[in-house]
Design a protein around this motif. Structure first.
Motif, PDB file in Angstrom:
ATOM      1  N   MET A   1       0.848  -1.177   0.000  1.00 43.39           N
ATOM      2  CA  MET A   1       0.000   0.000   0.000  1.00 43.39           C
ATOM      3  C   MET A   1       0.889   1.235   0.000  1.00 43.39           C
ATOM      4  O   MET A   1       1.784   1.370   0.796  1.00 43.39           O
ATOM      5  CB  MET A   1      -0.885  -0.036   1.255  1.00 43.39           C
ATOM      6  N   SER A   2       0.597   2.099  -0.904  1.00 41.81           N
ATOM      7  CA  SER A   2       1.358   3.326  -1.022  1.00 41.81           C
ATOM      8  C   SER A   2       0.785   4.388  -0.093  1.00 41.81           C
ATOM      9  O   SER A   2      -0.415   4.488   0.086  1.00 41.81           O
ATOM     10  CB  SER A   2       1.303   3.772  -2.476  1.00 41.81           C
ATOM     11  N   MET A   3       1.658   5.198   0.511  1.00 40.58           N
ATOM     12  CA  MET A   3       1.195   6.244   1.417  1.00 40.58           C
ATOM     13  C   MET A   3       0.270   7.231   0.706  1.00 40.58           C
ATOM     14  O   MET A   3      -0.632   7.768   1.312  1.00 40.58           O
ATOM     15  CB  MET A   3       2.378   7.013   2.015  1.00 40.58           C
ATOM     16  N   ALA A   4       0.495   7.442  -0.569  1.00 42.64           N
ATOM     17  CA  ALA A   4      -0.314   8.405  -1.305  1.00 42.64           C
ATOM     18  C   ALA A   4      -1.764   7.949  -1.391  1.00 42.64           C
ATOM     19  O   ALA A   4      -2.640   8.741  -1.672  1.00 42.64           O
ATOM     20  CB  ALA A   4       0.262   8.620  -2.695  1.00 42.64           C
ATOM     21  N   ASN A   5      -2.021   6.685  -1.154  1.00 45.44           N
ATOM     22  CA  ASN A   5      -3.363   6.152  -1.290  1.00 45.44           C
ATOM     23  C   ASN A   5      -4.064   5.917   0.040  1.00 45.44           C
ATOM     24  O   ASN A   5      -5.132   5.328   0.062  1.00 45.44           O
ATOM     25  CB  ASN A   5      -3.333   4.850  -2.093  1.00 45.44           C
ATOM     26  N   ILE A   6      -3.494   6.331   1.138  1.00 41.62           N
ATOM     27  CA  ILE A   6      -4.133   6.125   2.436  1.00 41.62           C
ATOM     28  C   ILE A   6      -5.141   7.239   2.667  1.00 41.62           C
ATOM     29  O   ILE A   6      -4.796   8.405   2.702  1.00 41.62           O
ATOM     30  CB  ILE A   6      -3.117   6.119   3.588  1.00 41.62           C
ATOM     31  N   SER A   7      -6.392   6.850   2.805  1.00 39.26           N
ATOM     32  CA  SER A   7      -7.421   7.837   3.081  1.00 39.26           C
ATOM     33  C   SER A   7      -7.685   7.861   4.584  1.00 39.26           C
ATOM     34  O   SER A   7      -7.320   6.941   5.317  1.00 39.26           O
ATOM     35  CB  SER A   7      -8.701   7.497   2.330  1.00 39.26           C
ATOM     36  N   THR A   8      -8.342   8.899   5.018  1.00 39.75           N
ATOM     37  CA  THR A   8      -8.726   9.001   6.427  1.00 39.75           C
ATOM     38  C   THR A   8      -9.626   7.827   6.782  1.00 39.75           C
ATOM     39  O   THR A   8      -9.486   7.238   7.854  1.00 39.75           O
ATOM     40  CB  THR A   8      -9.436  10.339   6.681  1.00 39.75           C
ATOM     41  N   THR A   9     -10.521   7.469   5.879  1.00 40.06           N
ATOM     42  CA  THR A   9     -11.439   6.357   6.126  1.00 40.06           C
ATOM     43  C   THR A   9     -10.681   5.053   6.312  1.00 40.06           C
ATOM     44  O   THR A   9     -10.970   4.289   7.238  1.00 40.06           O
ATOM     45  CB  THR A   9     -12.442   6.223   4.957  1.00 40.06           C
ATOM     46  N   GLN A  10      -9.710   4.799   5.440  1.00 41.16           N
ATOM     47  CA  GLN A  10      -8.910   3.569   5.564  1.00 41.16           C
ATOM     48  C   GLN A  10      -8.160   3.555   6.890  1.00 41.16           C
ATOM     49  O   GLN A  10      -8.131   2.542   7.586  1.00 41.16           O
ATOM     50  CB  GLN A  10      -7.903   3.463   4.425  1.00 41.16           C
ATOM     51  N   HIS A  11      -7.530   4.673   7.196  1.00 43.36           N
ATOM     52  CA  HIS A  11      -6.750   4.749   8.428  1.00 43.36           C
ATOM     53  C   HIS A  11      -7.640   4.545   9.649  1.00 43.36           C
ATOM     54  O   HIS A  11      -7.316   3.757  10.541  1.00 43.36           O
ATOM     55  CB  HIS A  11      -6.019   6.087   8.529  1.00 43.36           C
ATOM     56  N   MET A  12      -8.753   5.271   9.691  1.00 47.89           N
ATOM     57  CA  MET A  12      -9.641   5.184  10.850  1.00 47.89           C
ATOM     58  C   MET A  12     -10.213   3.774  10.995  1.00 47.89           C
ATOM     59  O   MET A  12     -10.324   3.260  12.104  1.00 47.89           O
ATOM     60  CB  MET A  12     -10.771   6.215  10.745  1.00 47.89           C
ATOM     61  N   GLY A  13     -10.563   3.154   9.875  1.00 41.08           N
ATOM     62  CA  GLY A  13     -11.085   1.790   9.924  1.00 41.08           C
ATOM     63  C   GLY A  13     -10.068   0.811  10.492  1.00 41.08           C
ATOM     64  O   GLY A  13     -10.389  -0.006  11.360  1.00 41.08           O
ATOM     65  N   PHE A  14      -8.833   0.905  10.003  1.00 43.49           N
ATOM     66  CA  PHE A  14      -7.788   0.006  10.489  1.00 43.49           C
ATOM     67  C   PHE A  14      -7.482   0.272  11.957  1.00 43.49           C
ATOM     68  O   PHE A  14      -7.384  -0.661  12.763  1.00 43.49           O
ATOM     69  CB  PHE A  14      -6.518   0.153   9.649  1.00 43.49           C
ATOM     70  N   SER A  15      -7.356   1.535  12.329  1.00 48.25           N
ATOM     71  CA  SER A  15      -7.052   1.896  13.716  1.00 48.25           C
ATOM     72  C   SER A  15      -8.140   1.416  14.659  1.00 48.25           C
ATOM     73  O   SER A  15      -7.857   0.894  15.735  1.00 48.25           O
ATOM     74  CB  SER A  15      -6.899   3.411  13.869  1.00 48.25           C
ATOM     75  N   GLN A  16      -9.401   1.600  14.238  1.00 46.65           N
ATOM     76  CA  GLN A  16     -10.522   1.177  15.090  1.00 46.65           C
ATOM     77  C   GLN A  16     -10.534  -0.336  15.256  1.00 46.65           C
ATOM     78  O   GLN A  16     -10.742  -0.846  16.355  1.00 46.65           O
ATOM     79  CB  GLN A  16     -11.857   1.653  14.503  1.00 46.65           C
ATOM     80  N   GLN A  62      -0.483  20.591   3.498  1.00 47.44           N
ATOM     81  CA  GLN A  62       0.518  21.590   3.110  1.00 47.44           C
ATOM     82  C   GLN A  62       0.828  21.475   1.620  1.00 47.44           C
ATOM     83  O   GLN A  62       0.933  22.485   0.915  1.00 47.44           O
ATOM     84  CB  GLN A  62       1.799  21.412   3.912  1.00 47.44           C
ATOM     85  N   LEU A  63       0.981  20.252   1.141  1.00 45.81           N
ATOM     86  CA  LEU A  63       1.295  20.020  -0.266  1.00 45.81           C
ATOM     87  C   LEU A  63       0.148  20.499  -1.164  1.00 45.81           C
ATOM     88  O   LEU A  63       0.385  21.141  -2.192  1.00 45.81           O
ATOM     89  CB  LEU A  63       1.579  18.541  -0.516  1.00 45.81           C
ATOM     90  N   LYS A  64      -1.089  20.222  -0.771  1.00 45.32           N
ATOM     91  CA  LYS A  64      -2.238  20.698  -1.555  1.00 45.32           C
ATOM     92  C   LYS A  64      -2.234  22.219  -1.633  1.00 45.32           C
ATOM     93  O   LYS A  64      -2.529  22.790  -2.686  1.00 45.32           O
ATOM     94  CB  LYS A  64      -3.544  20.200  -0.939  1.00 45.32           C
ATOM     95  N   HIS A  65      -1.887  22.865  -0.528  1.00 44.27           N
ATOM     96  CA  HIS A  65      -1.815  24.321  -0.513  1.00 44.27           C
ATOM     97  C   HIS A  65      -0.720  24.820  -1.466  1.00 44.27           C
ATOM     98  O   HIS A  65      -0.933  25.765  -2.231  1.00 44.27           O
ATOM     99  CB  HIS A  65      -1.568  24.840   0.904  1.00 44.27           C
TER     100      HIS A  65
END
Length: 91
Positions: A1-16, A62-65
């Motif tokens: 899994m590439s870091m560029a593809n980690i969404s908040t939803t994916q992260h929160m789901g895995f963490s939970q 920051q990068l998006k900005h």
């Protein structure tokens, strides 16, 4: 899994899921030293994942900005370039 593809939803789901699993293990009662060590390690890993994701999320914002600023300046530069080309073509 590439870091560029980690969404908040994916992260929160895995963490939970990980946090729920740790809690279940703790409720069962950890009498075995190796089980306690594994749960301690899982807690450390979850903590690290949370910190890394927070940093990733911050840097992504920051990068998006920066990309937005770059695009705005580039758009203005193209307009100015077209104006200069029109002026030069009339001379």
């Amino acid at each position: 899994m590439s870091m560029a593809n980690i969404s908040t939803t994916q992260h929160m789901g895995f963490s939970q899921t990980m946090d729920d699993f740790i809690k279940k293990l703790e409720v069962v009662g950890l009498h075995d030293f190796s089980a306690k060590a594994i749960v301690t390690e899982l807690k450390k890993e979850l903590f690290l994942l949370e910190n890394i994701f927070a940093e990733y999320d911050s840097k992504t914002k920051q990068l998006k900005h920066l990309v937005s600023e770059y695009q705005k300046i580039q758009r203005n530069a193209r307009i100015n370039l077209r104006i200069c080309q029109q002026i030069c073509s009339k001379v």
